[in-house]
Design a protein around this motif. Structure first.
Motif, PDB file in Angstrom:
ATOM      1  N   ILE A   1      -3.174  -4.657   2.038  1.00  0.00           N
ATOM      2  CA  ILE A   1      -2.621  -3.643   1.144  1.00  0.00           C
ATOM      3  C   ILE A   1      -1.100  -3.778   1.054  1.00  0.00           C
ATOM      4  N   ALA A   2      -0.488  -4.216   2.148  1.00  0.00           N
ATOM      5  CA  ALA A   2       0.959  -4.453   2.127  1.00  0.00           C
ATOM      6  C   ALA A   2       1.314  -5.493   1.077  1.00  0.00           C
ATOM      7  N   ASN A   3       0.458  -6.508   0.915  1.00  0.00           N
ATOM      8  CA  ASN A   3       0.698  -7.529  -0.105  1.00  0.00           C
ATOM      9  C   ASN A   3       0.485  -6.993  -1.516  1.00  0.00           C
ATOM     10  N   VAL A   4      -0.577  -6.175  -1.691  1.00  0.00           N
ATOM     11  CA  VAL A   4      -0.928  -5.698  -3.025  1.00  0.00           C
ATOM     12  C   VAL A   4       0.059  -4.644  -3.525  1.00  0.00           C
ATOM     13  N   LEU A   5       0.357  -3.649  -2.687  1.00  0.00           N
ATOM     14  CA  LEU A   5       1.156  -2.504  -3.113  1.00  0.00           C
ATOM     15  C   LEU A   5       2.522  -2.436  -2.446  1.00  0.00           C
ATOM     16  N   GLY A   6       2.548  -2.684  -1.146  1.00  0.00           N
ATOM     17  CA  GLY A   6       3.779  -2.478  -0.393  1.00  0.00           C
ATOM     18  C   GLY A   6       4.905  -3.402  -0.773  1.00  0.00           C
ATOM     19  N   VAL A   7       4.600  -4.701  -0.914  1.00  0.00           N
ATOM     20  CA  VAL A   7       5.666  -5.673  -1.190  1.00  0.00           C
ATOM     21  C   VAL A   7       6.306  -5.435  -2.560  1.00  0.00           C
ATOM     22  N   PRO A   8       5.520  -5.260  -3.649  1.00  0.00           N
ATOM     23  CA  PRO A   8       6.181  -4.971  -4.933  1.00  0.00           C
ATOM     24  C   PRO A   8       7.019  -3.698  -4.894  1.00  0.00           C
ATOM     25  N   PHE A   9       6.482  -2.620  -4.263  1.00  0.00           N
ATOM     26  CA  PHE A   9       7.233  -1.374  -4.193  1.00  0.00           C
ATOM     27  C   PHE A   9       8.462  -1.532  -3.313  1.00  0.00           C
ATOM     28  N   GLY A  10       8.305  -2.223  -2.171  1.00  0.00           N
ATOM     29  CA  GLY A  10       9.433  -2.430  -1.271  1.00  0.00           C
ATOM     30  C   GLY A  10      10.535  -3.257  -1.918  1.00  0.00           C
ATOM     31  N   THR A  11      10.128  -4.265  -2.688  1.00  0.00           N
ATOM     32  CA  THR A  11      11.117  -5.078  -3.398  1.00  0.00           C
ATOM     33  C   THR A  11      11.843  -4.246  -4.445  1.00  0.00           C
ATOM     34  N   PHE A  12      11.098  -3.437  -5.195  1.00  0.00           N
ATOM     35  CA  PHE A  12      11.692  -2.565  -6.213  1.00  0.00           C
ATOM     36  C   PHE A  12      12.666  -1.581  -5.579  1.00  0.00           C
ATOM     37  N   LEU A  13      12.243  -0.975  -4.465  1.00  0.00           N
ATOM     38  CA  LEU A  13      13.108  -0.022  -3.765  1.00  0.00           C
ATOM     39  C   LEU A  13      14.401  -0.692  -3.321  1.00  0.00           C
TER      40      LEU A  13
ATOM     41  N   LEU B   1      13.605  -9.914  -1.285  1.00  0.00           N
ATOM     42  CA  LEU B   1      14.951  -9.365  -1.088  1.00  0.00           C
ATOM     43  C   LEU B   1      15.979 -10.416  -0.674  1.00  0.00           C
ATOM     44  N   LEU B   2      15.543 -11.673  -0.538  1.00  0.00           N
ATOM     45  CA  LEU B   2      16.467 -12.716  -0.078  1.00  0.00           C
ATOM     46  C   LEU B   2      17.724 -12.855  -0.948  1.00  0.00           C
ATOM     47  N   PRO B   3      17.611 -12.803  -2.282  1.00  0.00           N
ATOM     48  CA  PRO B   3      18.845 -12.922  -3.082  1.00  0.00           C
ATOM     49  C   PRO B   3      19.867 -11.846  -2.767  1.00  0.00           C
ATOM     50  N   GLU B   4      19.393 -10.595  -2.613  1.00  0.00           N
ATOM     51  CA  GLU B   4      20.309  -9.491  -2.303  1.00  0.00           C
ATOM     52  C   GLU B   4      20.917  -9.650  -0.915  1.00  0.00           C
TER      53      GLU B   4
ATOM     54  N   GLN C   1      15.813  -3.354  -4.536  1.00  0.00           N
ATOM     55  CA  GLN C   1      16.654  -3.744  -5.677  1.00  0.00           C
ATOM     56  C   GLN C   1      17.366  -2.540  -6.290  1.00  0.00           C
ATOM     57  N   GLN C   2      16.731  -1.375  -6.223  1.00  0.00           N
ATOM     58  CA  GLN C   2      17.317  -0.183  -6.836  1.00  0.00           C
ATOM     59  C   GLN C   2      18.301   0.534  -5.910  1.00  0.00           C
ATOM     60  N   LEU C   3      17.969   0.626  -4.633  1.00  0.00           N
ATOM     61  CA  LEU C   3      18.778   1.423  -3.696  1.00  0.00           C
ATOM     62  C   LEU C   3      19.449   0.581  -2.616  1.00  0.00           C
ATOM     63  N   GLY C   4      19.346  -0.741  -2.720  1.00  0.00           N
ATOM     64  CA  GLY C   4      19.907  -1.615  -1.701  1.00  0.00           C
ATOM     65  C   GLY C   4      18.829  -2.050  -0.733  1.00  0.00           C
TER      66      GLY C   4
END
Length: 396
Positions: free
Chosen positions: A138-150, A25-28, A152-155
């Motif tokens: 699990i945070a690395n496997v699933l959480g980080v990609p989902f958190g980054t996507f969230l 999320l650093l760029p945002e 990028q999509q919703l701020g």
């Protein structure tokens, strides 16, 4: 498996998500607050430094209190830090939120490891610790990609709101599911003076050094892995997040297998894992130009790198024996010192023009040094045991 371990794992998941999701999320964040990428990077380095400080200082400050209630209080601190991040109106406020959340990181895992180990039989303690750290993987496997996507999509603030909710659920889980750790015997309650006696043992210090070097080598190689993947292996930038998911899968597998193996034979497991990790890093550095070998090496680096974690945490708790809490927190701080050391050495090798495989070579060298310290420490312990046995025979 005690259900309380699931509550600790959920807390570990939230903390792991807080630590790593900011990278995507650093760029945002930089664009929103009008700061440079390097200044935005302080949100990562500031967090790591706060973890190292909190792992020792905060653990020492709460050592005499009931462990379950301390874990609950730490989750309240975690929730407050992420809530502050979600409400941030400027960069300084976000940095303050990151630091506040980070302070609980080292103490939570340090004290949580002791609580997790106490929930199970002695022969399953490393596995219980691995279960708690499973949330981090699990945070690395699933959480980080989902958190980054969230984000990028919703701020990017939406990600911190989600982490805040996870913290609230983890707090409730710890309150309900973790067994009571109170004692009616004042003499049995840990004290700061008693906990500091653990550091009289040379093996406790050896354990800290092994953690810094053994884990630092892997993290040093990982810090600059995006450059290796794109500039050496030839992957497109868009594929890097998915390759990192494979690395995260390796972390999860290694954490589980490492905990099981450490319960069977702690010293043998640590020696074998560090030796294999050294070989994996060397092979990775040599074959990084091959995409197939890079994928294999990436998974194995994650697996053997994190397979050390339950064993390293168990080792220091064993040698700290009756006063393990502060030593456990210090070892969590050591993991983060290792992260900083590996990243610093890897950056130096790139800075002098050795290329983007040089951090992997440096990681192999650091890991090999950690293995050497482990072999020396193990030999010294065995020698002490033999001397003790001889003294007992003479006495009788």
């Amino acid at each position: 498996m005690p259900v309380g371990l699931l509550a600790l794992a959920l807390g570990g998941f939230g903390i792991g998500l807080t630590e790593f999701v900011i990278m995507g999320l650093l760029p945002e964040v930089a664009a929103d607050f009008g700061v440079t990428e390097s200044v935005a990077g302080y949100l990562i380095s500031g967090y790591a430094l706060s973890v190292a400080v909190g792992g020792v200082a905060l653990t020492a400050a709460v050592i005499r209190f009931d462990r379950k209630r301390v874990l609950m209080a730490l989750m309240v601190l975690f929730i407050g830090g992420n809530l502050l991040s979600a409400l941030s109106v400027n960069y300084e406020m976000l940095l303050a939120g990151r630091i506040l959340a980070a302070l609980c990181h080292g103490a939570f895992f340090g004290i949580g490891a002791v609580v997790a180990a106490d929930m199970v039989a002695p022969a399953k303690r490393a596995g219980a610790i691995a279960m708690m750290f499973a949330g981090l993987t699990i945070a690395n496997v699933l959480g980080v990609p989902f958190g980054t996507f969230l984000g990028q999509q919703l701020g990017w603030r939406s990600t911190f709101w989600a982490i805040t909710v996870i913290g609230v659920i983890a707090l409730a889980g710890i309150a309900i599911l973790v067994p009571d750790t109170r004692t009616d015997d004042p003499a049995a309650a840990p004290s700061l003076r008693t906990e500091f006696t653990a550091f009289r043992s040379p093996q406790v210090w050896f354990s800290i050094i092994i953690t810094i070097l053994g884990f630092g080598g892997m993290f040093g190689a990982f810090t600059y892995i995006a450059y290796t993947l794109t500039d050496v292996s030839g992957f497109a930038s868009a594929t890097v997040p998915w390759l990192l998911v494979l690395f995260g899968a390796g972390l999860f597998i290694g954490n589980y297998a490492g905990g099981k193996a450490a319960d069977r034979s702690l010293s043998t497991t640590l020696i074998a894992v560090l030796a294999t990790l050294t070989v994996v890093l060397i092979v990775f550095a040599i074959t990084a130009g091959s995409q197939v070998m890079t994928i294999i090496s990436l998974i194995l680096m994650g697996a053997f790198g994190f397979a050390t974690v339950p064993g390293l945490q168990m080792r220091i708790m064993n040698y700290a024996s009756t006063a393990p809490t502060l030593a456990s927190g210090a070892n969590i701080a050591a993991f983060n010192v290792g992260n900083a050391l590996g990243a610093w050495v890897g950056g130096l090798t790139i800075g002098v023009g050795l290329g983007y495989t040089s951090p992997i070579w440096a990681g192999a060298a650091i890991t090999l040094l950690g293995l050497s310290v482990l072999l020396f420490a193990t030999s010294r312990h065995q020698h002490s045991v033999r001397l003790g046995d001889a003294a007992t025979l003479v006495h009788h």
